[in-house]
Design an enzyme around this catalytic site. Structure first.
Site, PDB file in Angstrom:
ATOM      1  N   CYS A 132      36.840  46.603  37.036  1.00 27.45           N
ATOM      2  CA  CYS A 132      35.898  47.724  36.929  1.00 27.45           C
ATOM      3  C   CYS A 132      35.664  48.361  38.306  1.00 27.45           C
ATOM      4  O   CYS A 132      36.562  49.018  38.823  1.00 27.45           O
ATOM      5  CB  CYS A 132      34.614  47.264  36.261  1.00 27.45           C
ATOM      6  SG  CYS A 132      33.740  48.621  35.480  1.00 27.45           S
ATOM      7  N   HIS A 190      35.282  43.866  31.739  1.00 29.20           N
ATOM      8  CA  HIS A 190      34.743  42.726  32.499  1.00 29.20           C
ATOM      9  C   HIS A 190      35.154  41.394  31.877  1.00 29.20           C
ATOM     10  O   HIS A 190      34.371  40.818  31.109  1.00 29.20           O
ATOM     11  CB  HIS A 190      33.215  42.803  32.541  1.00 29.20           C
ATOM     12  CG  HIS A 190      32.676  43.838  33.467  1.00 29.20           C
ATOM     13  ND1 HIS A 190      32.288  43.543  34.753  1.00 29.20           N
ATOM     14  CD2 HIS A 190      32.488  45.163  33.299  1.00 29.20           C
ATOM     15  CE1 HIS A 190      31.860  44.648  35.343  1.00 29.20           C
ATOM     16  NE2 HIS A 190      31.974  45.647  34.478  1.00 29.20           N
ATOM     17  N   GLU A 245      35.063  38.581  33.103  1.00 25.55           N
ATOM     18  CA  GLU A 245      34.164  37.492  33.537  1.00 25.55           C
ATOM     19  C   GLU A 245      32.902  37.430  32.676  1.00 25.55           C
ATOM     20  O   GLU A 245      32.128  36.495  32.783  1.00 25.55           O
ATOM     21  CB  GLU A 245      33.830  37.661  35.026  1.00 25.55           C
ATOM     22  CG  GLU A 245      32.780  38.703  35.381  1.00 25.55           C
ATOM     23  CD  GLU A 245      33.268  40.148  35.275  1.00 25.55           C
ATOM     24  OE1 GLU A 245      34.407  40.392  34.798  1.00 25.55           O
ATOM     25  OE2 GLU A 245      32.490  41.039  35.648  1.00 25.55           O
TER      26      GLU A 245
END
Ligand code: GLN
Length: 190
Positions: free
Chosen positions: A79, A173, A175
């Site tokens: 991102c 994302h 994560e």
């Protein structure tokens, strides 16, 4: 054990640290050039690309990080991290000079207000185990890619996961997905 350096100036770096630690990597938070010593993979996290870019300059990390990525160190750019690494940024701040290592043109915040943040399943080429849960938060749109950039996944027709050598760039994302497969892909390159 692979040593992963997560650039920890701003943004979602803790979640990356936890994801790589869960995969058994040694993780260091990178705030100064010395922190990059011995690092075998690099993460530029999501957050705010204007802020991360400014802090890279203030910390003296711009050039060492750029060199690391340019030299082909495996990297995960997510991102804002993808924006920071890009060759060209549209709708950035005038003083926002990207690292220019990933041959993509990105437009910041390009999904528009109603779709600023959303989740969507992402089909990643060559990844077993079904679609990846894509978490998009004020995501950029990749508008163009260079000849060495492979598109691993698209959403609504535009690339959302790309690869250039050992650099992986995601507009979403991984994560925050509770799914470690994208982190695993990067670790495999170490
Ligand atoms: N919109 C942010 C930027 O331009 C990126 C958002 C994110 O990293 N989740 O930097």
């Amino acid at each position: 054990m692979a040593k992963v350096g997560v650039v920890a100036l701003q943004g979602a770096f803790r979640e990356h640290r936890e994801a790589f630690a869960a995969l058994g990597a040694e993780v260091v938070e990178v705030r100064t050039p010395a922190d990059l010593s011995g690092v075998e993979a690099v993460v530029l996290p999501g957050g705010e690309s204007t802020t991360i870019t400014r802090l890279l300059d203030l910390s003296g990390l711009r050039e060492p990080v750029r060199q690391c990525l340019h030299a082909g160190t495996p990297a995960l750019l997510t991102c804002a991290g993808l924006i920071v690494a890009a060759a060209e940024v549209l709708d950035g701040r005038p003083d926002q000079v990207p690292l220019g290592v990933l041959a993509v043109r990105v437009r910041r915040n390009a999904y528009g207000r109603q779709r600023e943040s959303f989740e969507a399943p992402v089909r990643i080429a060559g990844l077993a185990g079904g679609p990846f849960p894509g978490v998009f938060i004020r995501a950029p749109v990749i508008e163009a890619t260079g000849p060495d950039v492979e598109i691993l996944a698209r959403h609504a027709g535009t690339p959302v996961l790309v690869r250039q050598g050992r650099l992986f760039g995601a507009t979403f994302h991984p994560e925050l997905a509770g799914d470690l497969r994208v982190h695993q892909l990067v670790l495999q390159e170490v």
